[in-house]
Scaffold this active site. Structure first.
Site, PDB file in Angstrom:
ATOM      1  N   ASN A 112       0.836  -1.199   0.000  1.00 47.55           N
ATOM      2  CA  ASN A 112       0.000   0.000   0.000  1.00 47.55           C
ATOM      3  C   ASN A 112       0.875   1.254   0.000  1.00 47.55           C
ATOM      4  O   ASN A 112       0.608   2.213  -0.724  1.00 47.55           O
ATOM      5  CB  ASN A 112      -0.919  -0.021   1.224  1.00 47.55           C
ATOM      6  CG  ASN A 112      -2.030   0.984   1.154  1.00 47.55           C
ATOM      7  OD1 ASN A 112      -2.791   1.009   0.204  1.00 47.55           O
ATOM      8  ND2 ASN A 112      -2.127   1.813   2.173  1.00 47.55           N
ATOM      9  N   ILE A 124      -5.628   4.671  -7.421  1.00 47.78           N
ATOM     10  CA  ILE A 124      -5.578   3.446  -6.626  1.00 47.78           C
ATOM     11  C   ILE A 124      -5.723   3.953  -5.191  1.00 47.78           C
ATOM     12  O   ILE A 124      -4.787   4.483  -4.618  1.00 47.78           O
ATOM     13  CB  ILE A 124      -4.247   2.674  -6.820  1.00 47.78           C
ATOM     14  CG1 ILE A 124      -3.970   2.403  -8.298  1.00 47.78           C
ATOM     15  CG2 ILE A 124      -4.267   1.386  -6.003  1.00 47.78           C
ATOM     16  CD1 ILE A 124      -5.027   1.590  -9.021  1.00 47.78           C
ATOM     17  N   PRO A 125      -6.927   3.836  -4.630  1.00 50.01           N
ATOM     18  CA  PRO A 125      -7.286   4.614  -3.436  1.00 50.01           C
ATOM     19  C   PRO A 125      -6.701   4.130  -2.109  1.00 50.01           C
ATOM     20  O   PRO A 125      -7.417   3.727  -1.194  1.00 50.01           O
ATOM     21  CB  PRO A 125      -8.811   4.521  -3.429  1.00 50.01           C
ATOM     22  CG  PRO A 125      -9.093   3.201  -4.060  1.00 50.01           C
ATOM     23  CD  PRO A 125      -8.027   3.024  -5.121  1.00 50.01           C
ATOM     24  N   CYS A 126      -5.386   4.197  -1.985  1.00 53.32           N
ATOM     25  CA  CYS A 126      -4.750   3.800  -0.732  1.00 53.32           C
ATOM     26  C   CYS A 126      -5.156   4.740   0.414  1.00 53.32           C
ATOM     27  O   CYS A 126      -5.032   4.372   1.580  1.00 53.32           O
ATOM     28  CB  CYS A 126      -3.238   3.725  -0.890  1.00 53.32           C
ATOM     29  SG  CYS A 126      -2.463   5.230  -1.469  1.00 53.32           S
ATOM     30  N   HIS A 127      -5.679   5.925   0.082  1.00 57.90           N
ATOM     31  CA  HIS A 127      -6.144   6.839   1.129  1.00 57.90           C
ATOM     32  C   HIS A 127      -7.372   6.288   1.853  1.00 57.90           C
ATOM     33  O   HIS A 127      -7.707   6.745   2.929  1.00 57.90           O
ATOM     34  CB  HIS A 127      -6.444   8.233   0.547  1.00 57.90           C
ATOM     35  CG  HIS A 127      -7.547   8.256  -0.457  1.00 57.90           C
ATOM     36  ND1 HIS A 127      -7.346   7.917  -1.786  1.00 57.90           N
ATOM     37  CD2 HIS A 127      -8.862   8.570  -0.344  1.00 57.90           C
ATOM     38  CE1 HIS A 127      -8.495   8.034  -2.441  1.00 57.90           C
ATOM     39  NE2 HIS A 127      -9.430   8.418  -1.590  1.00 57.90           N
TER      40      HIS A 127
END
Length: 161
Positions: free
Chosen positions: A116, A125-128
């Protein structure tokens, strides 16, 4: 040799550097340096322009997913984790454990966290959207304040979908 292009997007939470080729986007990362801003130019490849426009729509609350071509650069495991991250719906959150379970490797929580953290396609790529199992914010390469802002931003537009 493939030519690499850069384009900067001035978001509400800082400059985002878009890097890519004529074919795909390779990275979308927050930049702490604002001295050499790369603006749209005639020779900017259409894929970078499309990425720029889609990020703009995202920040305006008009876009909830991304359709421009991008390319992962990482190990097979990292790519599996990044694909799993894309499954977390807009404005929702998950944990490292959730991702580990979703990829069929419940014990890989730390490895998922490491993958991540190596994501170079911020927001897309929604690592948040990854938070701790206890519901608290965990690390974010762009800074926890940006992570918090992005999560609040998405929640504020959820009703409009």
């Amino acid at each position: 040799m493939t030519k690499i292009y850069k384009l900067d997007y001035e978001s509400p939470i800082g400059i985002i550097e878009i890097v890519g080729t004529h074919e795909a986007i390779n990275s979308i990362l927050f930049s702490e340096e604002s001295k050499n801003v790369n603006f749209l130019q005639a020779e900017t490849p259409p894929v970078l322009v499309e990425c720029y426009n889609q990020l703009d729509e995202y920040f305006k609350g008009d876009r909830f997913d991304f359709t421009f071509p991008y390319q992962f650069e990482g190990t097979d495991f990292q790519k599996i984790v990044w694909e799993a991250l894309k499954e977390i719906p807009y404005s929702e959150t998950g944990s490292y454990k959730d991702i580990a379970v979703s990829i069929g490797n419940e014990k890989a929580i730390r490895a998922v966290g490491s993958a991540n953290g190596k994501n170079k396609l911020s927001i897309v790529i929604p690592c948040h959207r990854i938070i701790g199992s206890n519901g608290k914010l965990t690390g974010y390469a762009g800074g926890l304040w940006r992570k918090e802002w992005l999560l609040r931003h998405e929640k504020s537009f959820t009703k409009n979908q």
